[in-house]
Design a protein around this motif. Structure first.
Motif, short mmCIF file in Angstrom:
data_model
loop_
_atom_site.label_atom_id
_atom_site.label_comp_id
_atom_site.label_asym_id
_atom_site.label_seq_id
_atom_site.Cartn_x
_atom_site.Cartn_y
_atom_site.Cartn_z
N TRP A 1 -8.33 4.16 -0.99
CA TRP A 1 -8.77 5.28 -0.16
C TRP A 1 -8.42 6.57 -0.89
O TRP A 1 -7.41 6.63 -1.60
CB TRP A 1 -8.07 5.26 1.21
CG TRP A 1 -8.40 6.43 2.06
CD1 TRP A 1 -9.46 6.55 2.92
CD2 TRP A 1 -7.70 7.67 2.14
NE1 TRP A 1 -9.45 7.79 3.52
CE2 TRP A 1 -8.37 8.50 3.05
CE3 TRP A 1 -6.54 8.18 1.52
CZ2 TRP A 1 -7.94 9.78 3.37
CZ3 TRP A 1 -6.13 9.46 1.82
CH2 TRP A 1 -6.82 10.24 2.74
N THR B 1 0.84 -1.19 0.00
CA THR B 1 0.00 0.00 0.00
C THR B 1 0.88 1.24 0.00
O THR B 1 1.85 1.34 0.76
CB THR B 1 -0.92 0.00 1.24
OG1 THR B 1 -1.70 -1.19 1.23
CG2 THR B 1 -1.84 1.20 1.24
N TRP B 2 0.49 2.19 -0.84
CA TRP B 2 1.27 3.42 -1.02
C TRP B 2 0.33 4.62 -0.89
O TRP B 2 -0.80 4.59 -1.36
CB TRP B 2 1.91 3.43 -2.42
CG TRP B 2 2.86 2.29 -2.60
CD1 TRP B 2 2.56 1.02 -3.01
CD2 TRP B 2 4.27 2.31 -2.38
NE1 TRP B 2 3.70 0.26 -3.04
CE2 TRP B 2 4.76 1.02 -2.66
CE3 TRP B 2 5.16 3.30 -1.96
CZ2 TRP B 2 6.11 0.70 -2.54
CZ3 TRP B 2 6.49 2.97 -1.84
CH2 TRP B 2 6.96 1.69 -2.14
N ILE B 3 0.83 5.70 -0.27
CA ILE B 3 0.05 6.93 -0.13
C ILE B 3 0.74 8.04 -0.90
O ILE B 3 1.98 8.13 -0.91
CB ILE B 3 -0.15 7.31 1.37
CG1 ILE B 3 -1.16 8.45 1.50
CG2 ILE B 3 1.18 7.64 2.05
CD1 ILE B 3 -1.70 8.67 2.90
N SER B 4 -0.07 8.88 -1.54
CA SER B 4 0.49 9.96 -2.36
C SER B 4 1.20 10.99 -1.49
O SER B 4 0.94 11.12 -0.29
CB SER B 4 -0.62 10.63 -3.16
OG SER B 4 -1.54 11.26 -2.29
N PHE C 1 4.86 8.58 -4.23
CA PHE C 1 4.09 7.82 -3.26
C PHE C 1 5.04 7.27 -2.21
O PHE C 1 6.19 6.95 -2.51
CB PHE C 1 3.35 6.66 -3.93
CG PHE C 1 2.16 7.09 -4.73
CD1 PHE C 1 0.88 7.01 -4.21
CD2 PHE C 1 2.32 7.57 -6.02
CE1 PHE C 1 -0.21 7.41 -4.95
CE2 PHE C 1 1.23 7.97 -6.78
CZ PHE C 1 -0.03 7.88 -6.23
N LYS D 1 -0.88 13.08 0.50
CA LYS D 1 -1.67 12.32 1.48
C LYS D 1 -3.16 12.35 1.18
O LYS D 1 -3.99 12.38 2.08
CB LYS D 1 -1.36 12.78 2.90
CG LYS D 1 0.10 12.59 3.27
CD LYS D 1 0.35 12.82 4.71
CE LYS D 1 1.78 12.65 5.16
NZ LYS D 1 2.78 12.20 4.31
N ASP D 2 -3.50 12.34 -0.12
CA ASP D 2 -4.91 12.38 -0.51
C ASP D 2 -5.35 11.14 -1.30
O ASP D 2 -6.49 11.05 -1.74
CB ASP D 2 -5.21 13.64 -1.32
CG ASP D 2 -4.36 13.76 -2.58
OD1 ASP D 2 -3.51 12.89 -2.83
OD2 ASP D 2 -4.55 14.74 -3.32
N LYS E 1 -4.59 6.63 -1.54
CA LYS E 1 -3.86 5.39 -1.25
C LYS E 1 -4.16 4.39 -2.35
O LYS E 1 -5.31 4.22 -2.76
CB LYS E 1 -4.30 4.78 0.09
CG LYS E 1 -3.73 5.46 1.29
CD LYS E 1 -4.13 4.70 2.56
CE LYS E 1 -3.68 5.44 3.79
NZ LYS E 1 -4.14 4.75 5.02
N VAL F 1 3.07 2.69 2.88
CA VAL F 1 2.30 2.68 4.12
C VAL F 1 2.74 1.43 4.86
O VAL F 1 2.53 0.32 4.39
CB VAL F 1 0.78 2.65 3.85
CG1 VAL F 1 0.01 2.53 5.15
CG2 VAL F 1 0.36 3.89 3.07
#
Length: 156
Positions: A60, A35-38, A148, A41-42, A44, A151
């Motif tokens: 998400w 899992t990776w988040i931009s 990214f 942070k807007d 996933k 997570v």
């Protein structure tokens, strides 16, 4: 006879070295899984593998205050009318990446549900926890990078 054994030994060393390198490549190619988040942070995205290719789906995203439920966002900008009612949540937005070696995955596409456009894509693992996703149209030089961060599940 000595030369024969020397040649056999050399072949064994070369083959063994190739097996070790292939095992390292095999391990390295799966380094983007997870899992990776931009950077903002807007968003996933979960990167997963199907056969020998890599895909990513939205798991998400930060909602617009006017539309607070992720399930209310639909693919309204899609050029194919029959797909305009599919939800963003769970949508496959990265498709068909192939491991090219040296922490690079290419030959894939990335879909932008904000515009309904699909771009060619190359992904680079900058370090263990930083993924650079480049979407481009035509030539890679004329593209845009998105960063990214991995997570890390709690307890790791």
């Amino acid at each position: 006879m000595y030369n024969y054994f020397k040649k056999v030994f050399l072949v064994v060393i070369i083959v063994a070295n190739g097996i070790v390198l292939n095992a390292q490549d095999y391990k390295q190619q799966d380094e983007i899984l997870g899992t990776w988040i931009s950077e903002n942070k807007d968003l996933k995205v979960e990167i997963y593998k199907k056969e020998d290719k890599y895909f990513g789906k939205i798991i998400w995203f930060l909602c617009d205050p006017k539309t607070p439920n992720m399930s209310d966002f639909k693919d309204t900008e899609n050029p194919e009318p029959k797909l305009r009612h599919r939800p963003w949540l769970g949508m496959e937005v990265v498709e068909g990446l192939m491991f090219n070696g040296d922490n690079i995955w290419g030959n894939g596409t990335i879909y932008d549900p904000n515009t309904g456009r699909t771009y060619s894509s190359v992904v680079t693992l900058k370090d263990n926890n930083t993924l650079v996703v480049r979407g481009y149209w035509g030539i890679e030089l004329l593209g845009k990078n998105m960063i990214f961060y991995r997570v890390v599940p709690s307890g790791k």
